[in-house]
Design a protein around this motif. Sequence first.
Motif, PDB file in Angstrom:
ATOM      1  N   ASP A 500      50.241  49.716  39.673  1.00 32.08           N
ATOM      2  CA  ASP A 500      48.946  49.437  38.745  1.00 32.08           C
ATOM      3  C   ASP A 500      48.437  48.732  40.512  1.00 32.08           C
ATOM      4  O   ASP A 500      48.487  48.895  40.946  1.00 32.08           O
ATOM      5  CB  ASP A 500      49.028  48.385  38.179  1.00 32.08           C
ATOM      6  N   PHE A 501      46.868  49.697  40.539  1.00 34.79           N
ATOM      7  CA  PHE A 501      45.972  49.813  41.697  1.00 34.79           C
ATOM      8  C   PHE A 501      45.853  47.812  42.158  1.00 34.79           C
ATOM      9  O   PHE A 501      45.649  47.647  42.916  1.00 34.79           O
ATOM     10  CB  PHE A 501      44.892  50.132  41.554  1.00 34.79           C
ATOM     11  N   LYS A 502      45.767  47.021  41.493  1.00 32.43           N
ATOM     12  CA  LYS A 502      45.809  45.774  41.868  1.00 32.43           C
ATOM     13  C   LYS A 502      46.597  45.111  42.410  1.00 32.43           C
ATOM     14  O   LYS A 502      46.823  44.275  44.366  1.00 32.43           O
ATOM     15  CB  LYS A 502      45.746  44.037  40.550  1.00 32.43           C
ATOM     16  N   ARG A 508      50.147  45.521  49.645  1.00 32.88           N
ATOM     17  CA  ARG A 508      49.445  45.759  50.736  1.00 32.88           C
ATOM     18  C   ARG A 508      48.672  45.002  51.848  1.00 32.88           C
ATOM     19  O   ARG A 508      49.041  44.947  52.919  1.00 32.88           O
ATOM     20  CB  ARG A 508      48.995  47.246  50.925  1.00 32.88           C
ATOM     21  N   GLN A 509      47.860  43.943  51.376  1.00 36.64           N
ATOM     22  CA  GLN A 509      48.212  43.089  51.872  1.00 36.64           C
ATOM     23  C   GLN A 509      49.136  41.782  52.416  1.00 36.64           C
ATOM     24  O   GLN A 509      48.761  41.245  52.834  1.00 36.64           O
ATOM     25  CB  GLN A 509      46.476  42.206  50.730  1.00 36.64           C
ATOM     26  N   ALA A 510      49.751  41.479  51.813  1.00 29.10           N
ATOM     27  CA  ALA A 510      50.550  40.913  51.395  1.00 29.10           C
ATOM     28  C   ALA A 510      51.914  41.273  53.114  1.00 29.10           C
ATOM     29  O   ALA A 510      51.903  40.553  53.588  1.00 29.10           O
ATOM     30  CB  ALA A 510      51.521  40.960  50.048  1.00 29.10           C
ATOM     31  N   LEU A 511      51.977  43.037  52.954  1.00 35.12           N
ATOM     32  CA  LEU A 511      52.149  43.623  54.533  1.00 35.12           C
ATOM     33  C   LEU A 511      51.654  42.858  55.407  1.00 35.12           C
ATOM     34  O   LEU A 511      52.223  42.867  56.481  1.00 35.12           O
ATOM     35  CB  LEU A 511      52.928  45.075  53.718  1.00 35.12           C
ATOM     36  N   LYS A 512      50.543  43.371  55.084  1.00 35.15           N
ATOM     37  CA  LYS A 512      49.569  42.771  56.612  1.00 35.15           C
ATOM     38  C   LYS A 512      49.280  41.619  57.164  1.00 35.15           C
ATOM     39  O   LYS A 512      49.516  40.956  58.079  1.00 35.15           O
ATOM     40  CB  LYS A 512      48.209  43.410  56.180  1.00 35.15           C
ATOM     41  N   ASP A 513      49.314  40.812  56.579  1.00 32.87           N
ATOM     42  CA  ASP A 513      49.709  38.743  56.069  1.00 32.87           C
ATOM     43  C   ASP A 513      50.754  38.493  56.706  1.00 32.87           C
ATOM     44  O   ASP A 513      50.484  37.967  57.640  1.00 32.87           O
ATOM     45  CB  ASP A 513      48.900  38.238  54.976  1.00 32.87           C
ATOM     46  N   VAL A 525      54.099  56.398  52.544  1.00 32.23           N
ATOM     47  CA  VAL A 525      53.962  57.701  52.137  1.00 32.23           C
ATOM     48  C   VAL A 525      52.704  57.352  51.010  1.00 32.23           C
ATOM     49  O   VAL A 525      53.495  56.913  49.839  1.00 32.23           O
ATOM     50  CB  VAL A 525      54.945  58.415  51.431  1.00 32.23           C
ATOM     51  N   GLY A 526      51.908  58.125  50.318  1.00 34.34           N
ATOM     52  CA  GLY A 526      51.340  57.690  48.911  1.00 34.34           C
ATOM     53  C   GLY A 526      50.897  58.900  48.514  1.00 34.34           C
ATOM     54  O   GLY A 526      50.210  59.943  49.063  1.00 34.34           O
ATOM     55  N   GLN A 527      50.520  59.002  47.486  1.00 32.73           N
ATOM     56  CA  GLN A 527      49.717  60.033  46.597  1.00 32.73           C
ATOM     57  C   GLN A 527      47.886  60.010  46.318  1.00 32.73           C
ATOM     58  O   GLN A 527      47.167  60.411  46.237  1.00 32.73           O
ATOM     59  CB  GLN A 527      49.939  59.923  45.372  1.00 32.73           C
ATOM     60  N   ARG A 528      47.975  58.786  46.220  1.00 35.79           N
ATOM     61  CA  ARG A 528      46.200  57.988  46.430  1.00 35.79           C
ATOM     62  C   ARG A 528      46.416  57.547  47.406  1.00 35.79           C
ATOM     63  O   ARG A 528      46.147  57.000  47.988  1.00 35.79           O
ATOM     64  CB  ARG A 528      46.604  56.496  45.649  1.00 35.79           C
ATOM     65  N   VAL A 529      44.355  57.803  47.663  1.00 34.41           N
ATOM     66  CA  VAL A 529      43.778  57.516  48.807  1.00 34.41           C
ATOM     67  C   VAL A 529      43.563  56.088  48.609  1.00 34.41           C
ATOM     68  O   VAL A 529      43.761  55.475  50.254  1.00 34.41           O
ATOM     69  CB  VAL A 529      42.039  57.858  48.265  1.00 34.41           C
TER      70      VAL A 529
END
Length: 576
Positions: A500-502, A508-513, A525-529
């Motif tokens: 889900d979006f959340k 993705r935020q955890a990957l950056k942190d 790779v993604g389908q969603r903007v």
Amino acid sequence: MLRLAKGRISYWAVVGAILFMVAQVISNLYLPNLTSDIVNNGVETGDVNYIWRKGGEMAIFALISVLAAVMNVLLASRASQRLGANIRKDIYRKVINYSHDEMDTVGTSSLITRTTNDVVQIQNVAIMALRMMIMAPIMLIGASFLAYQKDHTLTQIFVIVLPIMVVFIGLIMIFAVPLFRKMQQKTDNINLVFREGLTGVRVIRAFRQDDFEQKRFEGVNQDYTHNAVKVFSIMALMVPVMTLVISATNIGIVWWGGHLIAAQAMNTGNMIAFMTYAMQILMSFMMLAMIFVFVPRAQASAVRINEVLDQNSPIDSKADAKNFDGTTPELQFDHVEFRYRHAENPALTGANFDMHAGQTLAVIGGTGSGKSTLVNLIPRFYDVEQGAVRVNGIDVKDADLKELHKTVAFVPQKAVLFAGTVRENMQWGKADATDDEIWHALEIAQARDFIEEEPDGLDYMVEQGGANFSGGQRQRLAIARALVKPASIYVFDDSFSALDFKTDANLRQALKDDPDISSKVVVIVGQRVSTVADADEIVVLDEGRVVGFGNHEELKANNETYQEIVSSQIREGDEA
């Protein structure tokens, strides 16, 4: 078949099986001679002591024959099973190192048939070779010689019988052998349909295609059945015809031998022995016929197995392959062009970009635009046609494959989990991963919460294929498995699609942190903007062509394809 046997069969078992078979045949050939002596020198003369003495010899040779037969079967079975096990092991080792291209060429269903049914054919012929193939010629030659010794006149009966058998066996081979060869291909078809049905059983039920799939399976099953009925009906003729030939031969021997006995040109015991030798000769022919029928089928299987073992993948490590010791995380696509085997048009063109440590690359495009193709080139699942893919400054073609796969952590589109505990699945990424490392990866992948809810925690059992988890949970566990692995490049091939979006945003935020992962190259790779918008650079693909490269704002302002994707996903008035 000899190529397959070389180095894979137990030679001591083969030698032992041959020696015991020779002992069995010699014992069997000597028994009719003892019977002849008992009748001629014991029964006719009334010498009971002679009968007991020769009877004792018969018992000894019969016991030797039985023991030799048991040992021959034991050793022949050991040799054939060892051969089958080694062939299956070599096929698996070969296939596990296949590139995606080779897997696509051979096909999963065919590989299953070759590893199971085809190997069984080789095993059957191996045990047949150590039984019938040795017994038949020795017994044929020995029985013919001993029969001629008993009475050379009666041997003329074989001038009539043997040509009849040769013609009959030849006809069986002409009709049966091609049908036996077809059976392997038809087995492939059954495996293909059956495997598709099992894999897609939920889809079949959802679309109420049960009847269609049952008819489809019935079609390939009936095709196999008709072929099998034909070939085994032909083979079934062998036993009654051979019985008829043997019976007719015995009648001829009794009739002719009776005249010779009446004329005192032959002893009764010699005629009894001759009948036994005649039966051994004809049975030897029958065994040879069985060999000639089944060997071509096994040869066809051997050809299919050798096709797998001889498949030389161009994707292999060079002798002077480079390793990645001390290299800095970096990913470069240098004017890459790629096309699948036998395809007319390239599947990917115009890929030309550099990514450095600490950067995130996103790949977006419509269905079939080549997103998975692009990321599959990073771990060298396929080789490029033109240009080069470089990981940490090294062309993947020049890198050692094992080292390359250690350097790249890859999460495929389909989340695959294996039967075992959660811990065992996580340790695929790092064999000596500690529980703290695993929990840390699960936390980043947003999977810690539902694993902690289980009473067994990391020891919670994962069913085959992860069937006891939802699609999103499987994806998060697959992502965690990749994050456990210490790599330079992390590739997520549309592996956020079931989130889900959340959860997607939190992951993705955890990957950056995370300080360790944020210092590497991350490819998403993604389908969603929304999944790709915050990446440092975005590759836009359209029908296999790179039509845009830049960050979200640049592409949103200047790239028509990206604008179309954004407008299709975001309502008017919303911000992207």
